[in-house]
Design a protein around this motif. Structure first.
Motif, mmCIF file in Angstrom:
data_model
loop_
_atom_site.group_PDB
_atom_site.id
_atom_site.type_symbol
_atom_site.label_atom_id
_atom_site.label_comp_id
_atom_site.label_asym_id
_atom_site.label_seq_id
_atom_site.Cartn_x
_atom_site.Cartn_y
_atom_site.Cartn_z
ATOM 1 N N UNK A 1 9.133 23.369 -5.700
ATOM 2 C CA UNK A 1 8.075 24.298 -6.099
ATOM 3 C C UNK A 1 6.725 23.594 -6.536
ATOM 4 N N UNK A 2 7.136 22.571 -7.207
ATOM 5 C CA UNK A 2 5.820 21.899 -7.979
ATOM 6 C C UNK A 2 5.112 21.045 -6.377
ATOM 7 N N UNK A 3 5.827 20.712 -5.584
ATOM 8 C CA UNK A 3 5.096 20.202 -4.170
ATOM 9 C C UNK A 3 4.518 21.587 -3.540
ATOM 10 N N UNK A 4 5.072 22.509 -3.613
ATOM 11 C CA UNK A 4 4.445 23.570 -2.961
ATOM 12 C C UNK A 4 3.167 23.845 -3.554
ATOM 13 N N UNK A 5 3.333 24.004 -4.776
ATOM 14 C CA UNK A 5 2.192 24.400 -5.651
ATOM 15 C C UNK A 5 0.996 23.492 -5.375
ATOM 16 N N UNK A 6 1.328 22.056 -5.220
ATOM 17 C CA UNK A 6 0.236 20.977 -5.096
ATOM 18 C C UNK A 6 -0.358 21.119 -3.777
ATOM 19 N N UNK B 1 -4.136 22.492 -3.219
ATOM 20 C CA UNK B 1 -5.348 21.803 -2.585
ATOM 21 C C UNK B 1 -5.889 22.646 -1.392
ATOM 22 N N UNK B 2 -5.153 23.263 -0.768
ATOM 23 C CA UNK B 2 -5.700 24.348 0.348
ATOM 24 C C UNK B 2 -6.468 25.394 -0.388
ATOM 25 N N UNK B 3 -6.288 25.767 -1.514
ATOM 26 C CA UNK B 3 -7.236 26.729 -2.127
ATOM 27 C C UNK B 3 -8.391 26.221 -2.355
ATOM 28 N N UNK B 4 -8.365 24.774 -2.821
ATOM 29 C CA UNK B 4 -9.670 24.311 -3.281
ATOM 30 C C UNK B 4 -10.479 23.932 -1.966
ATOM 31 N N UNK C 1 -5.170 32.083 -9.742
ATOM 32 C CA UNK C 1 -5.226 30.483 -9.640
ATOM 33 C C UNK C 1 -5.111 29.750 -11.061
ATOM 34 N N UNK C 2 -5.677 30.535 -11.952
ATOM 35 C CA UNK C 2 -5.491 29.752 -13.241
ATOM 36 C C UNK C 2 -3.791 29.580 -13.578
ATOM 37 N N UNK C 3 -3.064 30.838 -13.269
ATOM 38 C CA UNK C 3 -1.713 30.488 -13.548
ATOM 39 C C UNK C 3 -0.928 29.759 -12.816
ATOM 40 N N UNK C 4 -1.456 29.710 -11.434
ATOM 41 C CA UNK C 4 -0.829 28.627 -10.477
ATOM 42 C C UNK C 4 -1.013 27.372 -11.043
ATOM 43 N N UNK C 5 -2.241 26.985 -11.558
ATOM 44 C CA UNK C 5 -2.636 25.669 -12.048
ATOM 45 C C UNK C 5 -1.626 25.449 -13.230
ATOM 46 N N UNK C 6 -1.507 26.172 -14.228
ATOM 47 C CA UNK C 6 -0.698 26.360 -15.343
ATOM 48 C C UNK C 6 0.744 25.792 -14.864
ATOM 49 N N UNK D 1 -3.564 27.717 3.571
ATOM 50 C CA UNK D 1 -3.751 28.786 2.565
ATOM 51 C C UNK D 1 -2.878 29.806 2.706
ATOM 52 N N UNK D 2 -2.912 30.037 4.314
ATOM 53 C CA UNK D 2 -2.003 31.206 4.603
ATOM 54 C C UNK D 2 -0.347 30.952 4.308
ATOM 55 N N UNK D 3 0.037 29.754 4.613
ATOM 56 C CA UNK D 3 1.309 29.408 4.572
ATOM 57 C C UNK D 3 1.654 29.471 2.787
ATOM 58 N N UNK D 4 0.687 28.831 2.026
ATOM 59 C CA UNK D 4 0.892 28.989 0.619
ATOM 60 C C UNK D 4 1.179 30.547 0.170
ATOM 61 N N UNK D 5 0.321 31.317 0.657
ATOM 62 C CA UNK D 5 0.460 32.902 0.283
ATOM 63 C C UNK D 5 1.604 33.256 0.773
ATOM 64 N N UNK D 6 2.109 33.152 1.885
ATOM 65 C CA UNK D 6 3.564 33.352 2.386
ATOM 66 C C UNK D 6 4.686 32.666 1.714
#
Length: 130
Positions: A107-112, A116-119, A65-70, A18-23
């Motif tokens: 970006x798609x891979x990073x969002x994926x 997953x980490x957020x969930x 999160x909703x925007x990230x999902x979209x 999660x921290x890596x994703x935020x960074x």
């Protein structure tokens, strides 16, 4: 190794991811905005901008999160299925050697991974607390 130790390691790993994703969101927001523009145009550029602004102001990714999902759906071409859509037309116009196309894939891979980490993090944290 007992279950508590495994659970604690999983929770720590989810927190790290999660921290890596935020960074990543804070460091590479320009790539995310450019990828959204490439595949979705102005409406998606604005949506990615909302995410970028929120992250720059210190918000947690759960807030957007909703925007990230979209955005993930856009970058994984879910909206390109409708051949009448602007997203399909934009995808068809992308040259595969365009560096922004590769950025969109990254970006798609990073969002994926990030989604997953957020969930995983809240689910593991609740399990750990129980």
């Amino acid at each position: 190794m007992n279950d508590n130790s495994k659970s604690m390691r999983a929770t720590l790993r989810a927190a790290e991811q999660r921290g890596e994703f935020v960074a990543w969101l804070r460091a590479d927001f320009n790539r995310l905005v450019a990828a959204a523009d490439l595949l979705g145009g102005e409406p998606w550029t604005r949506r990615a901008g909302v995410v970028a602004e929120a992250m720059a102001s210190g918000a947690s990714p759960e807030v957007v999160e909703e925007e990230l999902i979209e955005l993930h759906r856009l970058l994984t071409l879910e909206f390109a299925d409708d051949i009448e859509s602007d997203e399909a037309a934009r995808f068809a116009a992308v040259h595969p050697d365009d560096p922004i196309a590769d950025d969109a894939r990254v970006c798609a891979e990073a969002l994926e991974r990030g989604l997953q980490a957020l969930r995983a993090f809240p689910a593991l944290a609740v399990k750990e607390a129980a």
